[in-house]
Design a protein around this motif. Structure first.
Motif, PDB file in Angstrom:
ATOM      1  N   THR A  17      43.056  39.486  34.605  1.00  0.00           N
ATOM      2  CA  THR A  17      43.534  39.958  33.719  1.00  0.00           C
ATOM      3  C   THR A  17      44.189  42.214  34.627  1.00  0.00           C
ATOM      4  O   THR A  17      43.395  41.939  35.791  1.00  0.00           O
ATOM      5  CB  THR A  17      43.095  40.817  32.861  1.00  0.00           C
ATOM      6  N   VAL A  18      44.728  42.414  33.680  1.00  0.00           N
ATOM      7  CA  VAL A  18      45.379  43.874  34.095  1.00  0.00           C
ATOM      8  C   VAL A  18      44.899  44.698  34.143  1.00  0.00           C
ATOM      9  O   VAL A  18      43.919  45.257  35.516  1.00  0.00           O
ATOM     10  CB  VAL A  18      46.549  43.945  33.008  1.00  0.00           C
ATOM     11  N   GLU A  19      43.741  44.618  33.510  1.00  0.00           N
ATOM     12  CA  GLU A  19      42.701  45.934  33.625  1.00  0.00           C
ATOM     13  C   GLU A  19      41.110  45.265  35.077  1.00  0.00           C
ATOM     14  O   GLU A  19      41.400  46.851  35.680  1.00  0.00           O
ATOM     15  CB  GLU A  19      40.972  45.192  32.466  1.00  0.00           C
ATOM     16  N   LEU A  20      41.269  44.414  35.651  1.00  0.00           N
ATOM     17  CA  LEU A  20      40.628  43.901  36.686  1.00  0.00           C
ATOM     18  C   LEU A  20      41.169  44.460  37.610  1.00  0.00           C
ATOM     19  O   LEU A  20      41.085  44.929  38.712  1.00  0.00           O
ATOM     20  CB  LEU A  20      40.492  42.107  36.819  1.00  0.00           C
ATOM     21  N   LEU A  21      42.794  43.754  37.669  1.00  0.00           N
ATOM     22  CA  LEU A  21      43.440  44.131  39.037  1.00  0.00           C
ATOM     23  C   LEU A  21      43.616  45.734  39.547  1.00  0.00           C
ATOM     24  O   LEU A  21      43.655  46.197  39.909  1.00  0.00           O
ATOM     25  CB  LEU A  21      44.412  43.319  38.793  1.00  0.00           C
ATOM     26  N   MET A  34      39.448  41.717  46.534  1.00  0.00           N
ATOM     27  CA  MET A  34      39.345  42.089  44.806  1.00  0.00           C
ATOM     28  C   MET A  34      37.397  42.935  44.293  1.00  0.00           C
ATOM     29  O   MET A  34      38.212  44.035  43.797  1.00  0.00           O
ATOM     30  CB  MET A  34      38.961  40.966  43.366  1.00  0.00           C
ATOM     31  N   LEU A  35      36.849  42.369  45.574  1.00  0.00           N
ATOM     32  CA  LEU A  35      36.240  42.792  45.950  1.00  0.00           C
ATOM     33  C   LEU A  35      35.547  44.101  46.324  1.00  0.00           C
ATOM     34  O   LEU A  35      34.767  45.155  46.115  1.00  0.00           O
ATOM     35  CB  LEU A  35      34.672  42.140  45.724  1.00  0.00           C
ATOM     36  N   TYR A  57      32.770  39.638  38.590  1.00  0.00           N
ATOM     37  CA  TYR A  57      33.748  39.344  38.350  1.00  0.00           C
ATOM     38  C   TYR A  57      34.304  38.534  39.403  1.00  0.00           C
ATOM     39  O   TYR A  57      34.425  37.298  40.016  1.00  0.00           O
ATOM     40  CB  TYR A  57      35.035  39.478  37.453  1.00  0.00           C
ATOM     41  N   SER A  58      34.021  39.328  40.636  1.00  0.00           N
ATOM     42  CA  SER A  58      35.331  38.890  42.091  1.00  0.00           C
ATOM     43  C   SER A  58      34.543  37.746  42.916  1.00  0.00           C
ATOM     44  O   SER A  58      34.267  37.005  43.337  1.00  0.00           O
ATOM     45  CB  SER A  58      35.574  40.116  42.959  1.00  0.00           C
ATOM     46  N   ILE A  59      32.635  38.402  42.780  1.00  0.00           N
ATOM     47  CA  ILE A  59      31.839  37.192  42.940  1.00  0.00           C
ATOM     48  C   ILE A  59      31.646  36.500  42.726  1.00  0.00           C
ATOM     49  O   ILE A  59      31.514  35.134  43.383  1.00  0.00           O
ATOM     50  CB  ILE A  59      29.849  38.751  43.262  1.00  0.00           C
TER      51      ILE A  59
END
Length: 131
Positions: A1-5, A66-67, A57-59
């Motif tokens: 999602t945008v929040e994760l990115l 992302m990590l 989430y990235s792992i």
């Protein structure tokens, strides 16, 4: 999602947010009136939890790109909260558990300045590339 990115490409603005969040947290902790612990909790929740959740989430999804970004944001936040707290505690002359000699204090200050520069440089470069 945008929040994760949003947690995967930190810039110098994130450094400022972490530093001022740390200032708010340590000022809240050093107040005589200790009934309100909301300020440090908000500083921690807004600065440390989102990048750690993004790391998880990235792992889980093997998104190593992302990590790296989220891990860097966590390091920025943790370090600059520490830096803000250290500065305020020094300014307020809060007693240390172990007093440092002048030589130890100089070495400690040098390390803080060095680490601040090392941690902030990639975020400054990221900000410059955004402009």
């Amino acid at each position: 999602t945008v929040e994760l990115l949003a947690r995967t490409s930190p810039t110098f603005f994130d450094v400022l947010i972490a530093f001022f969040g740390g200032l708010a947290g340590i000022i809240g902790q050093t107040r005589i009136d200790k009934t309100n612990t909301v300020i440090p909790g908000v500083a921690i929740a807004t600065a440390l939890m989102p990048p750690l959740c993004t790391c998880g989430y990235s792992i889980a999804n093997a998104r190593w790109d992302m990590l790296l970004g989220a891990g860097y944001l966590f390091i920025i936040n943790a370090y600059f909260i520490f830096l803000a707290a250290s500065i305020i505690l020094s300014v307020l002359r809060i007693p240390k558990t172990t007093e440092l000699t002048e030589k130890q204090w100089k070495r400690h200050r040098f390390r803080m300045v060095r680490n601040t520069i090392i941690i902030a440089i990639p975020s400054i470069i990221a900000l410059y590339t955004m402009i």
